[in-house]
Design a protein around this motif. Structure first.
Motif, PDB file in Angstrom:
ATOM      1  N   ARG A   1       0.857  -1.185   0.000  1.00 27.81           N
ATOM      2  CA  ARG A   1       0.000   0.000   0.000  1.00 27.81           C
ATOM      3  C   ARG A   1       0.896   1.238   0.000  1.00 27.81           C
ATOM      4  O   ARG A   1       1.764   1.394   0.846  1.00 27.81           O
ATOM      5  CB  ARG A   1      -0.911   0.005   1.223  1.00 27.81           C
ATOM      6  CG  ARG A   1      -2.107   0.938   1.060  1.00 27.81           C
ATOM      7  CD  ARG A   1      -2.901   1.070   2.347  1.00 27.81           C
ATOM      8  NE  ARG A   1      -3.198  -0.155   3.040  1.00 27.81           N
ATOM      9  CZ  ARG A   1      -4.400  -0.726   3.086  1.00 27.81           C
ATOM     10  NH1 ARG A   1      -5.418  -0.190   2.427  1.00 27.81           N
ATOM     11  NH2 ARG A   1      -4.590  -1.827   3.800  1.00 27.81           N
ATOM     12  N   LEU A   2       0.645   2.127  -0.978  1.00 26.72           N
ATOM     13  CA  LEU A   2       1.457   3.325  -1.149  1.00 26.72           C
ATOM     14  C   LEU A   2       0.587   4.557  -0.940  1.00 26.72           C
ATOM     15  O   LEU A   2      -0.522   4.654  -1.495  1.00 26.72           O
ATOM     16  CB  LEU A   2       2.056   3.379  -2.556  1.00 26.72           C
ATOM     17  CG  LEU A   2       3.283   2.512  -2.864  1.00 26.72           C
ATOM     18  CD1 LEU A   2       2.972   1.028  -2.741  1.00 26.72           C
ATOM     19  CD2 LEU A   2       3.795   2.815  -4.268  1.00 26.72           C
TER      20      LEU A   2
ATOM     21  N   TRP B   1      -2.162  -1.380  -3.765  1.00 27.71           N
ATOM     22  CA  TRP B   1      -2.966  -0.160  -3.899  1.00 27.71           C
ATOM     23  C   TRP B   1      -2.032   1.037  -3.839  1.00 27.71           C
ATOM     24  O   TRP B   1      -1.218   1.152  -2.916  1.00 27.71           O
ATOM     25  CB  TRP B   1      -4.007  -0.049  -2.785  1.00 27.71           C
ATOM     26  CG  TRP B   1      -5.261  -0.834  -3.071  1.00 27.71           C
ATOM     27  CD1 TRP B   1      -5.604  -2.045  -2.559  1.00 27.71           C
ATOM     28  CD2 TRP B   1      -6.323  -0.429  -3.928  1.00 27.71           C
ATOM     29  NE1 TRP B   1      -6.821  -2.443  -3.054  1.00 27.71           N
ATOM     30  CE2 TRP B   1      -7.290  -1.467  -3.899  1.00 27.71           C
ATOM     31  CE3 TRP B   1      -6.557   0.682  -4.735  1.00 27.71           C
ATOM     32  CZ2 TRP B   1      -8.466  -1.417  -4.626  1.00 27.71           C
ATOM     33  CZ3 TRP B   1      -7.736   0.734  -5.467  1.00 27.71           C
ATOM     34  CH2 TRP B   1      -8.677  -0.297  -5.421  1.00 27.71           C
ATOM     35  N   ALA B   2      -2.172   1.914  -4.820  1.00 31.09           N
ATOM     36  CA  ALA B   2      -1.375   3.142  -4.866  1.00 31.09           C
ATOM     37  C   ALA B   2      -2.316   4.335  -4.833  1.00 31.09           C
ATOM     38  O   ALA B   2      -3.278   4.400  -5.612  1.00 31.09           O
ATOM     39  CB  ALA B   2      -0.526   3.177  -6.136  1.00 31.09           C
ATOM     40  N   TRP B   3      -2.027   5.304  -3.932  1.00 36.15           N
ATOM     41  CA  TRP B   3      -2.907   6.460  -3.737  1.00 36.15           C
ATOM     42  C   TRP B   3      -2.112   7.760  -3.790  1.00 36.15           C
ATOM     43  O   TRP B   3      -0.888   7.758  -3.796  1.00 36.15           O
ATOM     44  CB  TRP B   3      -3.618   6.361  -2.379  1.00 36.15           C
ATOM     45  CG  TRP B   3      -4.540   5.197  -2.263  1.00 36.15           C
ATOM     46  CD1 TRP B   3      -4.295   4.008  -1.637  1.00 36.15           C
ATOM     47  CD2 TRP B   3      -5.858   5.107  -2.806  1.00 36.15           C
ATOM     48  NE1 TRP B   3      -5.382   3.173  -1.748  1.00 36.15           N
ATOM     49  CE2 TRP B   3      -6.365   3.818  -2.456  1.00 36.15           C
ATOM     50  CE3 TRP B   3      -6.673   5.968  -3.549  1.00 36.15           C
ATOM     51  CZ2 TRP B   3      -7.627   3.387  -2.823  1.00 36.15           C
ATOM     52  CZ3 TRP B   3      -7.947   5.537  -3.906  1.00 36.15           C
ATOM     53  CH2 TRP B   3      -8.415   4.275  -3.554  1.00 36.15           C
ATOM     54  N   ASN B   4      -2.858   8.851  -3.765  1.00 34.98           N
ATOM     55  CA  ASN B   4      -2.277  10.201  -3.736  1.00 34.98           C
ATOM     56  C   ASN B   4      -1.342  10.391  -4.925  1.00 34.98           C
ATOM     57  O   ASN B   4      -1.729  10.139  -6.060  1.00 34.98           O
ATOM     58  CB  ASN B   4      -1.596  10.448  -2.392  1.00 34.98           C
ATOM     59  CG  ASN B   4      -2.490  10.154  -1.220  1.00 34.98           C
ATOM     60  OD1 ASN B   4      -2.179   9.284  -0.413  1.00 34.98           O
ATOM     61  ND2 ASN B   4      -3.605  10.862  -1.089  1.00 34.98           N
ATOM     62  N   GLU B   5      -0.102  10.824  -4.682  1.00 30.91           N
ATOM     63  CA  GLU B   5       0.844  11.048  -5.779  1.00 30.91           C
ATOM     64  C   GLU B   5       1.923   9.972  -5.806  1.00 30.91           C
ATOM     65  O   GLU B   5       3.028  10.182  -6.332  1.00 30.91           O
ATOM     66  CB  GLU B   5       1.514  12.420  -5.642  1.00 30.91           C
ATOM     67  CG  GLU B   5       0.571  13.598  -5.812  1.00 30.91           C
ATOM     68  CD  GLU B   5      -0.230  13.898  -4.558  1.00 30.91           C
ATOM     69  OE1 GLU B   5       0.306  13.682  -3.445  1.00 30.91           O
ATOM     70  OE2 GLU B   5      -1.388  14.312  -4.694  1.00 30.91           O
ATOM     71  N   SER B   6       1.642   8.817  -5.269  1.00 32.21           N
ATOM     72  CA  SER B   6       2.640   7.756  -5.212  1.00 32.21           C
ATOM     73  C   SER B   6       2.937   7.198  -6.599  1.00 32.21           C
ATOM     74  O   SER B   6       2.158   7.348  -7.544  1.00 32.21           O
ATOM     75  CB  SER B   6       2.167   6.637  -4.288  1.00 32.21           C
ATOM     76  OG  SER B   6       0.962   6.064  -4.778  1.00 32.21           O
ATOM     77  N   GLN B   7       4.095   6.536  -6.700  1.00 33.73           N
ATOM     78  CA  GLN B   7       4.536   5.959  -7.969  1.00 33.73           C
ATOM     79  C   GLN B   7       5.058   4.551  -7.725  1.00 33.73           C
ATOM     80  O   GLN B   7       5.740   4.295  -6.722  1.00 33.73           O
ATOM     81  CB  GLN B   7       5.633   6.806  -8.615  1.00 33.73           C
ATOM     82  CG  GLN B   7       5.206   8.222  -8.950  1.00 33.73           C
ATOM     83  CD  GLN B   7       6.302   9.002  -9.638  1.00 33.73           C
ATOM     84  OE1 GLN B   7       7.086   8.436 -10.410  1.00 33.73           O
ATOM     85  NE2 GLN B   7       6.365  10.297  -9.373  1.00 33.73           N
ATOM     86  N   ALA B   8       4.748   3.658  -8.667  1.00 35.50           N
ATOM     87  CA  ALA B   8       5.210   2.282  -8.556  1.00 35.50           C
ATOM     88  C   ALA B   8       5.658   1.787  -9.932  1.00 35.50           C
ATOM     89  O   ALA B   8       4.959   1.991 -10.930  1.00 35.50           O
ATOM     90  CB  ALA B   8       4.118   1.379  -8.009  1.00 35.50           C
TER      91      ALA B   8
END
Length: 625
Positions: free
Chosen positions: A498-499, A521-528
């Protein structure tokens, strides 16, 4: 000082009455003894200002009006009773610039409808400039409040009981002031105390317990000062404060209230020193206002020790927070918190849960035995390490470091932690650069309510090998953190990865499987960025991205994931999907939720036997080309 001044006025204004007629009362020394059957109001009306009137054991059923300074003294609260007769009126009403003292008696039975603080079926109504002192008095079973103080009245209460009144034990209105010492508020139906407008309430060695509403409700511009006072077992909150009310608590106990120990709204303020908040549903719950705790104890509340949301602001110093099914301090929305040199332990979710618009600030906090020590956005070094960093390379297990957190803390920033095979209990927070080499059969097992590894501001993890399992998240990442994962297995957590915020993840040859709420799950301004990853049998989705998150997936495999899609996008998220295989997923291979306003790029993906099809929207067919 104020209480001494009131006592001086009472004592200085007391005069002795020599006689008022042989047929209605008999003289005992220089005071008057009034017997049951005599009209107390008539005697009061004829008495000179400053008279001392002694009441024999018995009951007087009348509504007494006092507009002159005098003293009424009964035999005892059990023996001498003033009971209301006329409906809608107080048992005793005091008004004017007078000083009145009531001792050793009971006021009860005010009855009839409540019309407001100007006229109430209370035990005592003090109005105007009246000064009233009550000592060893019981005020019980009135249809209104036990005491109503309004206008600029001053009421001092000592060694008294206010119980089972239909409204509050005491109501303070206007600019009235009430001081309490060694007094008990018990089982009043609307609550212990109501303080409104510019009212002032001071209580010392006093108890507000088992009232059917809040122990104390502060509104308007009221001011409340509590010293060595207990607010416990009330059916509402211990203290409910709103508007611009201000409260100071010193050496108090706010314990075992059914709802919140303290509920704060508006621009109200609570400052507490050496005070306990224990056994409530939440210790403190703020939707606004400000709280400052210094040297307090917040223990064994059912959920969070303290929860802040809305515009709430908290400063907590040298305070112990322990035990709860939620978090020690939870900060969400626009709320702000500063935590300094506290001990936070034994919370199922997190010691600090920080998902507000600004980071939780502070330093030197000791966190231990929490599901996660820290989740979310905090400043670096909020947590005091359990060990002094001194090793560039450390092997775990190690005889000097019984926990994985201790071993992590003992490694210097940028150092290497080597984890041997076997199962190791985890729940690690990382706020510095660290490289972890885990043996292929090394299993890091978390707790169900917290992540196996939590990265916070300053945390930069390089994890080679190992298994992450058994946590709420295998890995959770928040603002200012980054991670590189190589050859890891992440399985059977609630969520795999979870990011949040601006976290950055790079993962190569990782396996992410069997998570009931999604693989990543990636949220906000996160990057994967994921390469050669495998997402297998995750519920909800293999990858989900929302907010403005950006996910890039290359040469990876999605097999038998459930939910709406193997890759599910919402909000303004962006995804670049290239050369992946989507096979036998129970929803679509790739889908977006209604209202999606992000961007999808890629191509060269293979879609095989997905139950709902490759993609739901025709404009996404390019992904398979």
């Amino acid at each position: 000082m104020q209480r001494a001044f009131l006592w001086a006025l009472v004592c200085g204004g007391a005069l002795l009455l020599c006689g008022c007629g042989p047929r209605e009362q008999e003289s005992v020394g220089t005071a008057l003894l009034v017997k049951p059957g005599q009209s107390l109001q008539e005697i009061v009306d004829r008495a000179p200002s400053g008279a001392v009137i002694r009441l024999a054991p018995g009951t007087w059923r009348e509504n007494l009006r006092l507009t002159k300074s005098l003293t009424l003294q009964g035999a005892s609260p059990e023996a001498t009773v003033l009971e209301g007769q006329s409906p809608g009126q107080p048992v005793v009403g005091v008004s004017g610039e007078v000083v009145v003292e009531l001792k050793n008696l009971s006021l009860k039975g005010g009855h009839g409808g409540y019309a407001g603080p100007a006229l109430s079926p209370a035990g005592l109504l003090a109005a105007g400039q009246a000064q009233v002192n009550l000592e060893r008095v019981e005020i019980v079973e009135n249809s209104g409040a036990g005491i109503v103080a309004r206008d600029a009245a001053r009421v001092a209460v000592a060694a008294a009981t206010l119980a089972k009144n239909n409204r509050y034990g005491v109501e303070v209105w206007g600019q009235a002031q009430v001081t309490l010492r060694d007094t008990r508020f018990l089982a009043n139906k609307m609550g212990g105390a109501w303080v409104d407008e510019q009212g002032f309430l001071q209580a010392e060695a006093t108890t507000f317990e088992e009232n059917l509403g809040p122990g104390i409700w502060a509104r308007g511009q009221s001011r409340i000062h509590l010293v060595a006072t207990e607010v416990r077992g009330n059916q509402g909150s211990g203290i409910h404060a709103q508007d611009t009310a201000a409260l100071e608590l010193r050496s108090c106990r706010i314990d075992e209230n059914r709802e919140y120990g303290v509920y704060l709204a508006g621009d109200s303020i609570v400052a507490a020193y050496d005070t306990s908040f224990q056994g409530n549903w939440y210790g403190l719950y703020l939707v606004g206002g400000q709280v400052m705790l210094e040297g307090c104890s917040v223990r064994a509340n059912a959920w969070d020790g303290m929860r802040l949301r809305g515009s709430a602001v908290a400063t907590v110093r040298h305070t112990e927070m322990a035990q709860g099914q939620g978090s020690g301090v939870a900060v969400v929305g626009q709320a702000q918190a500063r935590l300094e040199f506290n001990r936070i332990r034994g919370f199922a979710v997190a010691g600090v849960y920080a998902f507000s618009a600004s980071p939780v600030e502070g330093e030197g906090n000791e966190l231990e035995g929490n599901g996660a020590h820290i989740l979310g956005w905090v400043v670096p070094h909020l947590r005091k390490p359990t060990e002094t960093p001194r090793y560039e390379v450390l092997q775990f297990p190690h005889p000097d470091f019984p926990t994985l957190q201790a071993a992590v803390d003992a490694v210097l920033p940028g150092g290497i932690l080597q984890i041997a095979g076997g199962t190791h209990e985890a729940a690690v927070v990382l706020d510095k650069p660290l490289e972890i080499h885990a043996a292929g059969d090394a299993i890091l097992r978390g707790q169900a309510a917290g992540p196996v590894i939590s990265l916070v501001a300053g945390g930069k993890l390089r994890l080679w090998g190992g298994h992450l399992t058994g946590g709420s998240d295998g890995l959770t990442m928040s603002a200012g953190s980054s991670a590189e994962l190589v050859g890891c297995w992440i399985w059977e957590n609630t969520v795999g990865l979870r990011l949040w915020h601006d976290a950055q993840l790079v993962a190569t040859r990782v396996s992410i499987s069997r998570h009931p709420q999604g693989g990543l799950w990636a949220w906000n301004e996160s990057q994967a960025l994921l390469e050669e990853a495998t997402f297998y049998a995750n519920e909800s989705c293999g990858i989900g991205a929302g907010g403005s998150a950006h996910v890039r997936v290359l040469r990876s495999t999605f097999v038998e994931n459930a939910g709406q899609a193997a890759v599910l996008l919402l909000d303004q998220a962006q995804a670049d999907l290239r050369d992946n295989v989507f096979s036998r997923n129970k929803g679509y291979g790739v889908d977006v939720v209604p209202g999606f306003a992000g961007k999808i790029t890629g191509g060269g993906n293979v879609f095989e036997d997905n139950w709902r099809g490759a993609v739901r929207l025709s404009e996404l067919r390019f992904l398979g080309e």
